[in-house]
Motif scaffolding. Sequence first.
Motif, mmCIF file in Angstrom:
data_model
loop_
_atom_site.group_PDB
_atom_site.id
_atom_site.type_symbol
_atom_site.label_atom_id
_atom_site.label_comp_id
_atom_site.label_asym_id
_atom_site.label_seq_id
_atom_site.Cartn_x
_atom_site.Cartn_y
_atom_site.Cartn_z
ATOM 1 N N ASP A 1 -5.659 -4.713 -5.408
ATOM 2 C CA ASP A 1 -6.278 -3.967 -4.315
ATOM 3 C C ASP A 1 -7.568 -4.617 -3.871
ATOM 4 O OD1 ASP A 1 -4.383 -2.075 -4.148
ATOM 5 O OD2 ASP A 1 -5.669 -0.377 -4.634
ATOM 6 N N HIS B 1 0.015 2.893 -3.383
ATOM 7 C CA HIS B 1 -0.984 3.936 -3.154
ATOM 8 C C HIS B 1 -0.326 5.249 -2.807
ATOM 9 C CE1 HIS B 1 -4.821 2.428 -3.951
ATOM 10 N NE2 HIS B 1 -4.706 1.389 -3.170
ATOM 11 N N GLN C 1 -6.980 12.001 -1.244
ATOM 12 C CA GLN C 1 -5.730 11.555 -0.628
ATOM 13 C C GLN C 1 -5.730 11.700 0.877
ATOM 14 O OE1 GLN C 1 -4.325 14.578 -3.156
ATOM 15 N NE2 GLN C 1 -2.295 14.130 -2.422
ATOM 16 N N ARG D 1 -9.859 8.250 2.510
ATOM 17 C CA ARG D 1 -9.365 7.320 1.503
ATOM 18 C C ARG D 1 -10.403 6.239 1.236
ATOM 19 N NH1 ARG D 1 -6.073 5.069 -0.587
ATOM 20 N NH2 ARG D 1 -5.688 3.224 0.681
ATOM 21 N N ARG E 1 0.825 -1.203 0.000
ATOM 22 C CA ARG E 1 0.000 0.000 0.000
ATOM 23 C C ARG E 1 0.861 1.254 0.000
ATOM 24 N NH1 ARG E 1 -5.374 -2.182 1.498
ATOM 25 N NH2 ARG E 1 -4.858 -3.646 3.158
ATOM 26 N N GLN F 1 0.844 8.873 -0.349
ATOM 27 C CA GLN F 1 -0.272 9.814 -0.355
ATOM 28 C C GLN F 1 0.137 11.233 0.001
ATOM 29 O OE1 GLN F 1 -1.576 7.084 2.610
ATOM 30 N NE2 GLN F 1 -3.426 8.278 2.628
ATOM 31 N N ALA G 1 -12.464 5.800 -2.117
ATOM 32 C CA ALA G 1 -12.090 4.605 -2.857
ATOM 33 C C ALA G 1 -13.313 3.734 -3.102
ATOM 34 C CB ALA G 1 -11.025 3.829 -2.097
ATOM 35 N N HIS H 1 -8.176 9.985 -7.550
ATOM 36 C CA HIS H 1 -6.966 9.802 -6.761
ATOM 37 C C HIS H 1 -7.245 10.034 -5.291
ATOM 38 C CE1 HIS H 1 -3.888 8.475 -9.238
ATOM 39 N NE2 HIS H 1 -3.963 9.460 -10.098
ATOM 40 N N ARG H 2 -8.442 9.761 -4.876
ATOM 41 C CA ARG H 2 -8.798 9.870 -3.490
ATOM 42 C C ARG H 2 -8.389 11.247 -2.967
ATOM 43 N NH1 ARG H 2 -6.880 4.380 -3.757
ATOM 44 N NH2 ARG H 2 -8.153 3.729 -5.473
#
Lengths: 211, 211
Positions: free
Chosen positions: A183, A125, B128, B135, A121, A128, B139, B125-126
């Motif tokens: 994911d 991801h 973030q 998130r 992650r 972030q 998501a 892209h969330r």
Amino acid sequence: MATKAAAPAPDSPPPGRPQATRRGPRTRQELLDAAERVVLRDGPSASMNAIATEAGITKPILYRHFGDKAGLYVALADRHIETLLARLQEALTRPATRQERTRAAIDAWLRLVEGNPALYRFLVHRGQAEEPEVRDRVAMFQRRLGNALAVGIAAELDLPEDQWPRAQAWAHGIVGMVQAAGDWWLDEQPFGREDLTRHLTDLIDGAYARA
Amino acid sequence: MATKAAAPAPDSPPPGRPQATRRGPRTRQELLDAAERVVLRDGPSASMNAIATEAGITKPILYRHFGDKAGLYVALADRHIETLLARLQEALTRPATRQERTRAAIDAWLRLVEGNPALYRFLVHRGQAEEPEVRDRVAMFQRRLGNALAVGIAAELDLPEDQWPRAQAWAHGIVGMVQAAGDWWLDEQPFGREDLTRHLTDLIDGAYARA
DNA sequence: GACAGAAGTTACCGCCGGTAACACACTAGC
DNA sequence: GCTAGTGTGTTACCGGCGGTAACTTCTGTC
């Protein structure tokens, strides 16, 4: 820029001065170990103070080593990205059938996902972190992966140069595909890793066959 | 939970009390408009203070409306997610050939990407933001999309129930694929949107053909 | 006119990333 | 032996963040 410039990675203490001080200068490696422990435990929102404490030091030392939080995260990611990229490269150029190469690459990826979800992650991801520096830097890994795969696809399909963008589109898409499927699978775990590998391999191989 | 519970979205001021105050209680809609302006301008790292200022108020009001930053971001995302999901659903169930449905869905996605990159990045892209709440919440959109697509794929291929997980794997993978390819394309813009749509449609259609 | 209550404010809390300034250990040169 | 220099470490701070408590309007209702 501040990332690499901060310190050219003194991998081992210079043999000329074997044990300088007692309380000892922490090596970059030790600091990264501690940082990794904290990040994998607390997630990417780990504070610099927490990391420093884990390493047994205080904040300013971290900043002297890595410049800023982005630098530390990039250094953290770089430790694993290179080996992962190498492993994928090996799978993609393995002397075997195309299907087997595809399978091996996906399998290598999913093994990381399954074996160390927290690390996965963090790497994928994007640490972030709000600053675009970190995002861009860590997202670059995905780009490199896609570009490497694009070369492989272009070779695989024997595409002329004017068709390379198409291979790139496919490559970056496939990278995202495996990542997203991984994911989802990591959260739901509806079946074993081998099954997911097979399903994704089937998908890609079907596309190849029609290309 | 604090999200929906905070305020049941008084979409329009109750007609019983048409123009309550002069300086006026800002409607949730106005606040979201202001927040969106700031977020699209400054990126997801926009501060609550900046958003409040843009809305002409101060922080605590924002918190009374949305609970916390996560709540605001979720509310912000929800405004667009539903319409986007509906548009994709329409494309996926359109009476046309399978290839055309695929093409239409990808096209709808890429139109959003091209038309409003900042909004796209925020949605996909969330936001973030470090807290896992945000998130996960944002998501979830990707998950819903994948699940909806999974149903479509299972129907498309007439899969028996015991093969649904496979459709899910494909679906979530494909969602990630289109997203990642869109990301890459947004940055590099090596060709027009139609070309990318065609390339991705080809890829998926090839996979379908072999399934 | 008194009052409940929403709308809005100021002022604060603890924590964050990041930095300046200073203290201690060790080595090198004279 | 003393000094200068360098690298390692510290404490103490800065501005800004997310979030909250407590207070002040203002408004509509009885």
